[in-house]
Design a protein around this motif. Sequence first.
Motif, PDB file in Angstrom:
ATOM      1  N   TYR A  89       0.840  -1.197   0.000  1.00 58.12           N
ATOM      2  CA  TYR A  89       0.000   0.000   0.000  1.00 58.12           C
ATOM      3  C   TYR A  89       0.874   1.246   0.000  1.00 58.12           C
ATOM      4  CZ  TYR A  89      -4.411  -2.442   0.793  1.00 58.12           C
ATOM      5  OH  TYR A  89      -5.528  -3.220   0.649  1.00 58.12           O
TER       6      TYR A  89
ATOM      7  N   SER B   3      -8.754  -9.742   2.385  1.00 60.11           N
ATOM      8  CA  SER B   3      -9.548  -8.775   1.602  1.00 60.11           C
ATOM      9  C   SER B   3      -8.718  -8.161   0.499  1.00 60.11           C
ATOM     10  CB  SER B   3     -10.049  -7.607   2.440  1.00 60.11           C
ATOM     11  OG  SER B   3     -10.579  -8.031   3.612  1.00 60.11           O
TER      12      SER B   3
ATOM     13  N   ARG C 118      -9.715  -8.311  -3.312  1.00 64.77           N
ATOM     14  CA  ARG C 118      -9.988  -7.051  -3.999  1.00 64.77           C
ATOM     15  C   ARG C 118      -9.059  -6.847  -5.197  1.00 64.77           C
ATOM     16  NH1 ARG C 118     -12.828  -3.144  -1.189  1.00 64.77           N
ATOM     17  NH2 ARG C 118     -11.357  -1.522  -1.761  1.00 64.77           N
TER      18      ARG C 118
HETATM   19  P1  ADP Z   1     -12.067  -6.158   6.644  1.00 63.90           P
HETATM   20  O1  ADP Z   1     -11.118  -6.935   7.523  1.00 63.90           O
HETATM   21  O2  ADP Z   1     -13.435  -6.753   6.553  1.00 63.90           O
HETATM   22  O3  ADP Z   1     -11.464  -5.776   5.334  1.00 63.90           O
HETATM   23  P2  ADP Z   1     -11.311  -3.711   7.872  1.00 63.90           P
HETATM   24  O4  ADP Z   1     -11.971  -2.953   8.991  1.00 63.90           O
HETATM   25  O5  ADP Z   1      -9.990  -4.339   8.085  1.00 63.90           O
HETATM   26  O6  ADP Z   1     -12.368  -4.776   7.405  1.00 63.90           O
HETATM   27  O7  ADP Z   1     -11.163  -2.754   6.606  1.00 63.90           O
HETATM   28  C1  ADP Z   1     -12.205  -1.943   6.172  1.00 63.90           C
HETATM   29  C2  ADP Z   1     -11.684  -1.059   5.048  1.00 63.90           C
HETATM   30  O8  ADP Z   1     -10.588  -0.236   5.503  1.00 63.90           O
HETATM   31  C3  ADP Z   1     -11.145  -1.872   3.867  1.00 63.90           C
HETATM   32  O9  ADP Z   1     -11.562  -1.266   2.670  1.00 63.90           O
HETATM   33  C4  ADP Z   1      -9.639  -1.812   4.021  1.00 63.90           C
HETATM   34  O10 ADP Z   1      -9.000  -1.842   2.749  1.00 63.90           O
HETATM   35  C5  ADP Z   1      -9.428  -0.480   4.712  1.00 63.90           C
HETATM   36  N1  ADP Z   1      -8.268  -0.538   5.613  1.00 63.90           N
HETATM   37  C6  ADP Z   1      -7.928  -1.550   6.433  1.00 63.90           C
HETATM   38  N2  ADP Z   1      -6.779  -1.298   7.091  1.00 63.90           N
HETATM   39  C7  ADP Z   1      -6.386  -0.058   6.670  1.00 63.90           C
HETATM   40  C8  ADP Z   1      -5.279   0.767   6.967  1.00 63.90           C
HETATM   41  N3  ADP Z   1      -4.319   0.389   7.804  1.00 63.90           N
HETATM   42  N4  ADP Z   1      -5.208   1.974   6.365  1.00 63.90           N
HETATM   43  C9  ADP Z   1      -6.148   2.352   5.521  1.00 63.90           C
HETATM   44  N5  ADP Z   1      -7.224   1.610   5.187  1.00 63.90           N
HETATM   45  C10 ADP Z   1      -7.333   0.415   5.742  1.00 63.90           C
END
Ligand code: ADP
Length: 226
Positions: A13, A44, A48
């Motif tokens: 990322y 995920s 994705r």
């Molecule tokens: P899940 O585990 O179901 O993906 P999360 O709460 O981990 O749910 O993630 C929700 C959203 O936030 C996703 O779209 C993910 O890509 C994004 N996300 C998760 N971790 C981070 C992070 N460290 N920084 C930015 N976005 C994040």
Amino acid sequence: MASITLDNLGKVYPGGTRAVGGVNIDIEDGEFIVLVGPSGCGKSTLLRMVAGLESITEGEVRIGDRVVNNVEPADRDIAMVFQNYALYPHMSVRQNLAYGLKNRGTPKAEIERRVNEAAEILQIGPFLDRKPRALSGGQRQRVAMGRAITREPAAFLFDEPLSNLDAKLRVAMRLEIKELQKRLRTTSIYVTHDQLEAMTLADRLVVLNGGRIEQIGTPLEVYRRP
Ligand code: ADP
Ligand code: ADP
């Protein structure tokens, strides 16, 4: 239907977090792959990237023989089922099922055939003229699956589709998905936290840890290990 190949797939990322690295999987045509692993292991992100909702920073995703790294999500010939249904609230069930096909210019008679077929498979015929708010959670999830089916995609991607349902309904829907798989044999990647779902549905299980494959094999092979 099609095979899916993940070839040295990786994701870093912006900011430098490595979410996925060095993932190689050859998913056969018609195979049902379940992705499991602890929260934050990259499930995920991997899904994705296959869907085209997240850019690929390393390696390749191929659907059939086609490299899809730069192909728009709508042009990848896949359908995704989410936990939050993602139904259009102002449309009837029938309109929800038909919407994607209409946008693609599918002829009316063909849309009708596919909507009726999906309604029959998922037993949602009686609800076709209702709005999503007038459905139970299980019925909504069936409509979400119906919408995926009507597209007759090369592959299904499931992102924890049952995690919002209560325990009893989850068991029932798990068995329905199993039946669906027997009937349609569509290549699938399914993400879950639920070990029973993984055991029941998977042809092969992929255990991710820290963005890498820790184990891959049939449910028996994976869960038998000490
Ligand atoms: P899940 O585990 O179901 O993906 P999360 O709460 O981990 O749910 O993630 C929700 C959203 O936030 C996703 O779209 C993910 O890509 C994004 N996300 C998760 N971790 C981070 C992070 N460290 N920084 C930015 N976005 C994040
Ligand atoms: P899982 O689905 O297995 O819970 P994710 O794919 O959501 O795992 O996350 C994998 C890793 O990537 C985690 O460390 C998470 O914080 C990070 N991550 C997820 N989405 C983003 C994002 N949009 N930006 C930065 N980091 C992210």
